[in-house]
Design a protein around this motif. Sequence first.
Motif, PDB file in Angstrom:
ATOM      1  N   LYS A 195     -46.081 -19.223 160.077  1.00 45.13           N
ATOM      2  CA  LYS A 195     -44.956 -18.799 160.917  1.00 45.13           C
ATOM      3  C   LYS A 195     -43.675 -19.558 160.559  1.00 45.13           C
ATOM      4  O   LYS A 195     -42.581 -19.009 160.656  1.00 45.13           O
ATOM      5  CB  LYS A 195     -45.272 -19.037 162.397  1.00 45.13           C
ATOM      6  N   ASP A 196     -43.828 -20.823 160.170  1.00 47.59           N
ATOM      7  CA  ASP A 196     -42.675 -21.694 159.917  1.00 47.59           C
ATOM      8  C   ASP A 196     -42.382 -21.876 158.427  1.00 47.59           C
ATOM      9  O   ASP A 196     -41.704 -22.835 158.044  1.00 47.59           O
ATOM     10  CB  ASP A 196     -42.925 -23.075 160.535  1.00 47.59           C
ATOM     11  N   LEU A 197     -42.869 -20.977 157.587  1.00 46.04           N
ATOM     12  CA  LEU A 197     -42.774 -21.177 156.140  1.00 46.04           C
ATOM     13  C   LEU A 197     -41.344 -21.429 155.669  1.00 46.04           C
ATOM     14  O   LEU A 197     -41.096 -22.350 154.891  1.00 46.04           O
ATOM     15  CB  LEU A 197     -43.383 -19.993 155.380  1.00 46.04           C
ATOM     16  N   TYR A 198     -40.395 -20.634 156.128  1.00 47.63           N
ATOM     17  CA  TYR A 198     -39.008 -20.843 155.699  1.00 47.63           C
ATOM     18  C   TYR A 198     -38.523 -22.240 156.071  1.00 47.63           C
ATOM     19  O   TYR A 198     -37.908 -22.939 155.256  1.00 47.63           O
ATOM     20  CB  TYR A 198     -38.077 -19.783 156.294  1.00 47.63           C
ATOM     21  N   ASP A 199     -38.808 -22.670 157.297  1.00 43.86           N
ATOM     22  CA  ASP A 199     -38.392 -24.004 157.735  1.00 43.86           C
ATOM     23  C   ASP A 199     -39.094 -25.096 156.931  1.00 43.86           C
ATOM     24  O   ASP A 199     -38.495 -26.147 156.653  1.00 43.86           O
ATOM     25  CB  ASP A 199     -38.670 -24.193 159.224  1.00 43.86           C
ATOM     26  N   ILE A 200     -40.330 -24.869 156.580  1.00 46.40           N
ATOM     27  CA  ILE A 200     -41.075 -25.842 155.767  1.00 46.40           C
ATOM     28  C   ILE A 200     -40.433 -25.963 154.391  1.00 46.40           C
ATOM     29  O   ILE A 200     -40.221 -27.071 153.885  1.00 46.40           O
ATOM     30  CB  ILE A 200     -42.561 -25.441 155.661  1.00 46.40           C
ATOM     31  N   ILE A 201     -40.113 -24.829 153.774  1.00 46.40           N
ATOM     32  CA  ILE A 201     -39.480 -24.852 152.452  1.00 46.40           C
ATOM     33  C   ILE A 201     -38.144 -25.592 152.526  1.00 46.40           C
ATOM     34  O   ILE A 201     -37.822 -26.429 151.672  1.00 46.40           O
ATOM     35  CB  ILE A 201     -39.300 -23.425 151.914  1.00 46.40           C
ATOM     36  N   GLU A 231     -48.354 -31.658 154.157  1.00 45.31           N
ATOM     37  CA  GLU A 231     -49.764 -31.323 153.990  1.00 45.31           C
ATOM     38  C   GLU A 231     -50.182 -30.398 155.120  1.00 45.31           C
ATOM     39  O   GLU A 231     -49.933 -30.675 156.287  1.00 45.31           O
ATOM     40  CB  GLU A 231     -50.627 -32.579 154.003  1.00 45.31           C
ATOM     41  N   ILE A 232     -50.804 -29.292 154.747  1.00 44.91           N
ATOM     42  CA  ILE A 232     -51.319 -28.351 155.734  1.00 44.91           C
ATOM     43  C   ILE A 232     -52.829 -28.525 155.752  1.00 44.91           C
ATOM     44  O   ILE A 232     -53.507 -28.254 154.763  1.00 44.91           O
ATOM     45  CB  ILE A 232     -50.930 -26.910 155.375  1.00 44.91           C
ATOM     46  N   ASN A 233     -53.336 -29.002 156.866  1.00 44.57           N
ATOM     47  CA  ASN A 233     -54.760 -29.286 156.992  1.00 44.57           C
ATOM     48  C   ASN A 233     -55.497 -28.081 157.539  1.00 44.57           C
ATOM     49  O   ASN A 233     -55.274 -27.670 158.671  1.00 44.57           O
ATOM     50  CB  ASN A 233     -54.999 -30.483 157.909  1.00 44.57           C
ATOM     51  N   GLY A 234     -56.393 -27.530 156.730  1.00 42.07           N
ATOM     52  CA  GLY A 234     -57.274 -26.476 157.194  1.00 42.07           C
ATOM     53  C   GLY A 234     -58.546 -27.087 157.746  1.00 42.07           C
ATOM     54  O   GLY A 234     -58.652 -28.301 157.917  1.00 42.07           O
ATOM     55  N   CYS A 235     -59.510 -26.250 157.983  1.00 42.14           N
ATOM     56  CA  CYS A 235     -60.795 -26.731 158.523  1.00 42.14           C
ATOM     57  C   CYS A 235     -61.546 -27.587 157.508  1.00 42.14           C
ATOM     58  O   CYS A 235     -62.286 -28.487 157.876  1.00 42.14           O
ATOM     59  CB  CYS A 235     -61.654 -25.544 158.942  1.00 42.14           C
ATOM     60  N   PRO A 237     -52.717 -24.021 159.801  1.00 41.89           N
ATOM     61  CA  PRO A 237     -52.189 -23.112 158.787  1.00 41.89           C
ATOM     62  C   PRO A 237     -51.483 -21.898 159.378  1.00 41.89           C
ATOM     63  O   PRO A 237     -50.512 -21.403 158.805  1.00 41.89           O
ATOM     64  CB  PRO A 237     -53.434 -22.695 158.000  1.00 41.89           C
ATOM     65  N   SER A 238     -51.927 -21.423 160.509  1.00 45.04           N
ATOM     66  CA  SER A 238     -51.262 -20.281 161.144  1.00 45.04           C
ATOM     67  C   SER A 238     -49.835 -20.641 161.538  1.00 45.04           C
ATOM     68  O   SER A 238     -48.902 -19.856 161.346  1.00 45.04           O
ATOM     69  CB  SER A 238     -52.035 -19.819 162.377  1.00 45.04           C
ATOM     70  N   GLN A 239     -49.653 -21.839 162.071  1.00 47.44           N
ATOM     71  CA  GLN A 239     -48.299 -22.291 162.435  1.00 47.44           C
ATOM     72  C   GLN A 239     -47.456 -22.481 161.180  1.00 47.44           C
ATOM     73  O   GLN A 239     -46.277 -22.143 161.164  1.00 47.44           O
ATOM     74  CB  GLN A 239     -48.372 -23.589 163.237  1.00 47.44           C
ATOM     75  N   ALA A 240     -48.059 -22.993 160.123  1.00 46.57           N
ATOM     76  CA  ALA A 240     -47.330 -23.172 158.863  1.00 46.57           C
ATOM     77  C   ALA A 240     -46.857 -21.822 158.325  1.00 46.57           C
ATOM     78  O   ALA A 240     -45.745 -21.704 157.816  1.00 46.57           O
ATOM     79  CB  ALA A 240     -48.215 -23.872 157.843  1.00 46.57           C
ATOM     80  N   SER A 265     -57.119 -26.569 152.682  1.00 45.41           N
ATOM     81  CA  SER A 265     -55.910 -27.370 152.870  1.00 45.41           C
ATOM     82  C   SER A 265     -55.020 -27.273 151.642  1.00 45.41           C
ATOM     83  O   SER A 265     -55.462 -26.894 150.560  1.00 45.41           O
ATOM     84  CB  SER A 265     -56.289 -28.827 153.123  1.00 45.41           C
ATOM     85  N   ALA A 266     -53.737 -27.609 151.820  1.00 49.35           N
ATOM     86  CA  ALA A 266     -52.779 -27.542 150.717  1.00 49.35           C
ATOM     87  C   ALA A 266     -51.631 -28.498 150.976  1.00 49.35           C
ATOM     88  O   ALA A 266     -51.455 -29.006 152.082  1.00 49.35           O
ATOM     89  CB  ALA A 266     -52.250 -26.116 150.575  1.00 49.35           C
ATOM     90  N   VAL A 267     -50.837 -28.725 149.939  1.00 45.48           N
ATOM     91  CA  VAL A 267     -49.624 -29.518 150.042  1.00 45.48           C
ATOM     92  C   VAL A 267     -48.470 -28.660 149.556  1.00 45.48           C
ATOM     93  O   VAL A 267     -48.559 -28.019 148.512  1.00 45.48           O
ATOM     94  CB  VAL A 267     -49.721 -30.804 149.194  1.00 45.48           C
TER      95      VAL A 267
END
Length: 88
Positions: free
Chosen positions: A13-19, A30-34, A8-11, A39-41
Motif C-alpha cells: 500500500k505504501d510502495l511509493y512512500d517507501i521508494i 526490510e519487509i519481514n514476511g512470515c 508486506p500488505s502495508q508495504a 522477506s525482502a529489502v
Amino acid sequence: MMKIMTNPSQARKDLYDIIKYVNEKSTPIEINGCTEEDSAVIMSAKDYKSFQETLHLLNDGTLDKVHKVMKDDSGETDITNGIDWDKI
C-alpha cells in the motif's frame, strides 16, 4: 540503520512512500514476511549500484591493493603493477 516494515500488505500500500523514503534517507527498508523466503529489502538504486561496485572491488582484489597502498608509509608507490618496462 535499516527501517523495518513487518507487514508486506502495508508495504504494498505504501510502495511509493517507501521508494521516496529509501531515496531521500539513503536507508534500506526490510519487509519481514512470515518466513525468510517471504522477506525482502528495498533500497535506492544509487545505493544498490554503490553496494554492487564495492562487492566487485572486494572480489577482484582492488580494495585489498588500495588498503595496502594506504598503509604503506615508505613514501613510494609502485604504479607499474609489477611490469618491467625495460623488457617490453
